[in-house]
Scaffold this active site. Structure first.
Site, short mmCIF file in Angstrom:
data_model
loop_
_atom_site.label_atom_id
_atom_site.label_comp_id
_atom_site.label_asym_id
_atom_site.label_seq_id
_atom_site.Cartn_x
_atom_site.Cartn_y
_atom_site.Cartn_z
N PRO A 224 0.83 -1.21 0.00
CA PRO A 224 0.00 0.00 0.00
C PRO A 224 0.86 1.25 0.00
CG PRO A 224 -0.87 -1.60 1.55
CD PRO A 224 0.44 -2.16 1.06
N CYS A 225 0.45 2.22 -0.81
CA CYS A 225 1.32 3.37 -1.06
C CYS A 225 1.06 4.55 -0.14
CB CYS A 225 1.15 3.82 -2.52
SG CYS A 225 -0.52 4.40 -2.91
N GLN A 226 0.02 4.50 0.70
CA GLN A 226 -0.35 5.69 1.47
C GLN A 226 0.80 6.20 2.34
OE1 GLN A 226 -2.10 2.94 1.16
NE2 GLN A 226 -4.23 3.38 0.72
N TYR B 195 3.89 6.17 1.71
CA TYR B 195 4.95 6.77 0.92
C TYR B 195 4.49 8.00 0.15
CZ TYR B 195 6.84 2.05 1.66
OH TYR B 195 7.26 0.88 2.22
#
Length: 403
Positions: free
Chosen positions: A104-106, A108
Site C-alpha cells: 500500500p502506497c499511502q 509513501y
C-alpha cells in the site's frame, strides 16, 4: 510457448494481475490481499474472465501478509480470516517464476505525509515491503516486479531512505535492481497509452544466478529498450470516457439522489451533489469550455469557494478534467469526494463516476465493480492501470526469456 508461474502480493482489485492475465503468458498460482471488498471483486473477475469458480476462489487468499509463516503454511479458525491451507498448497511444488505486487502506497505518498500529523513516520505500512521480500526469499522467483508511488523515492520514516532499505534487502536476497531508480524506474503511465498523468516507480529485479552476466546492463536495456518499445502517443479524457452516456441532474432531486442514474452500465452513476456544488461545477466547466479561463489560478478558485460557501480554504478544492488532455491521477481519495475530478461537460454538473474512473485507469468495460461506491473508487485509485500492466507483463516475459 511456456507459461510463467506467478504469485501476486498486495493484489488489491487486480489491476496489475489483469494485465498479466491478458497476455496469456502467465499462470497465476495465487493472489494475496487483506481487504475483503478487493478480494470479492478479484474473485468475481477471475471467475468470469480467466478461471472457473472453484479454482478462482481458492487462488485469492484473504490474509495479512505480515503473518508470513502462516500465509505460507496455512492457518485455522482465525476470527477474521477463517481457515486456509496457505500458499504452499496452491504452489504445490511448482517453480514460482515471477512475484509481482506493491505494498500500500499511502505511507509513501506525498499527500499522505502532508495529511498525517506525524508525516506517516509511525505508519506500519512503511515496512510492508519486508513481508514482500520474505516471500521472495522463500520462493526464489527468477524475476520480481515491485510497484509503488513516486513518493517512495523520498520517504525516510526513520531517517534512512526506504528505497535504500529495499535495495539492501533485495541485494541480501541475491536480487539485482537497477542502480538509478529515478532515472530508469520512475515512469509516467500517460506515456504508455493510459489517459492520465500517473507517475509510478516500477522496480524489476533479477535473481543473480549467473556470475558472468552483467545484470545492470540487462536492467538498463530492459527499461530503455524492451519496456520503452511499448510507449505510445498520449490518450485524452475524451478518448477514455467520451462515448459514455451523459448523466444529467434531476429537476426534482431527492435527499440522496441528484442525477438521472439510469444508464444500466456497471458503475456509471453519479454520486449525490447538492445544488451549490452543481453550480460550482457548471461555472468551472463552462469557464473552460468557453475559453474564458477566469479560474485558472489557485487564488481565483479560493475566491470562488469563499464566495459560494462563505468559508476560507488554504488550498483550492476544485479541478475540472479537460477533454483534450490526459486526466490528472485517479486517486483512492475519490472515495471521499470527486471535487478534483469534475466532469468536463458543464451540463452534467457532477464529478466522474466509478465507470469513468475505471475507464481512465484502463479497466475493461467487462470488469465489474459490485462493491459500494466508496470501496470501488478506493480500489480503482490504488490499482495499476491494466493497459500498462499488460505491456509490463510482455516486457517482463521477454526479459525472462533472455536470461
Amino acid at each position: 510457448m511456456k507459461k510463467l508461474n506467478s504469485l501476486e502480493l498486495f493484489a488489491g482489485v487486480g489491476g496489475l494481475l489483469e494485465g498479466f492475465e491478458e497476455t496469456g503468458d502467465y499462470d497465476l498460482l495465487a493472489a494475496v490481499e487483506w481487504l475483503k471488498p478487493q478480494c470479492r471483486t478479484l474473485v468475481n473477475r477471475l471467475e468470469h474472465k480467466y478461471d472457473n469458480p472453484e479454482t478462482a476462489k481458492a487462488k485469492v487468499i484473504n490474509f495479512d501478509i505480515q503473518r508470513t509463516e502462516e500465509l505460507i503454511d496455512g492457518w485455522h479458525d482465525d476470527p477474521e480470516f477463517g481457515s486456509n491451507e496457505g500458499l504452499n498448497s496452491l504452489v504445490d511444488g511448482n517453480t514460482v517464476d515471477v512475484i509481482t505486487g506493491g505494498p500500500p502506497c499511502q505511507a509513501y505518498s506525498l499527500a499522505g505525509r502532508i495529511r498525517d500529523k506525524d508525516g506517516m513516520k509511525n505508519d506500519y505500512r512503511n515496512f510492508l515491503f519486508e513481508s514482500y521480500i520474505r516471500l521472495v526469499e522463500y520462493y526464489k522467483p527468477k524475476i520480481i516486479v515491485f510497484e509503488n508511488v513516486e513518493g517512495i523515492l523520498t520517504a525516510a520514516p526513520d531517517g534512512e531512505l526506504i528505497v535504500d532499505k529495499i535495495r539492501k534487502a533485495f541485494d541480501e536476497a541475491n536480487y539485482e535492481i537497477v542502480d538509478d531508480l529515478r532515472k530508469y524506474a520512475l515512469l509516467n503511465m500517460a506515456e504508455f497509452g493510459v489517459p492520465q498523468v500517473r507517475k509510478r516507480v516500477i522496480i524489476v529485479g533479477i535473481r543473480r544466478d549467473d556470475p558472468s552476466i552483467n545484470y545492470q546492463d540487462v536492467l538498463h536495456n530492459f527499461y530503455t529498450q524492451t519496456l520503452n518499445a511499448y510507449r505510445e502517443p498520449l490518450k485524452t479524457v475524451k478518448d477514455a470516457i467520451g462515448d459514455l452516456p451523459p448523466i444529467y441532474p434531476l429537476k426534482d432531486p431527492t435527499a440522496r439522489v441528484s442525477h438521472d442514474n439510469n444508464s444500466n452500465i456497471n458503475g456509471h452513476y453519479s454520486r449525490y451533489h447538492n445544488l451549490r456544488d452543481q453550480r460550482i461545477f457548471e461555472i468551472l466547466a463552462s469557464d473552460i469550455l468557453n475559453e474564458r479561463h477566469e479560474y485558472d489560478s489557485t487564488e481565483k478558485l479560493k475566491e470562488l469557494y469563499y464566495k459560494v460557501t462563505g468559508k476560507k480554504s488554504n488550498i483550492h478544492k476544485y479541478h475540472v478534467l479537460a477533454w483534450d488532455k490526459p486526466s490528472t491521477t485517479i486517486p483512492a481519495h475519490l472515495k471521499k469526494d470527486g471535487l478534483r475530478h469534475i466532469h468536463p461537460d458543464p451540463k452534467q454538473k457532477r464529478s466522474i463516476t466509478v465507470r469513468e474512473a475505471a475507464r481512465i485507469q484502463t479497466f475493461p468495460d467487462d470488469f465489474e465493480f459490485t462493491e459500494s461506491m466508496g470501496s470501488s473508487f478506493e480500489m480503482i485509485g490504488n490499482a495499476v492501470p491494466p493497459k500498462f500492466a499488460k505491456k509490463l507483463a510482455s516486457a517482463v516475459y521477454s526479459l525472462y526469456e533472455s536470461l
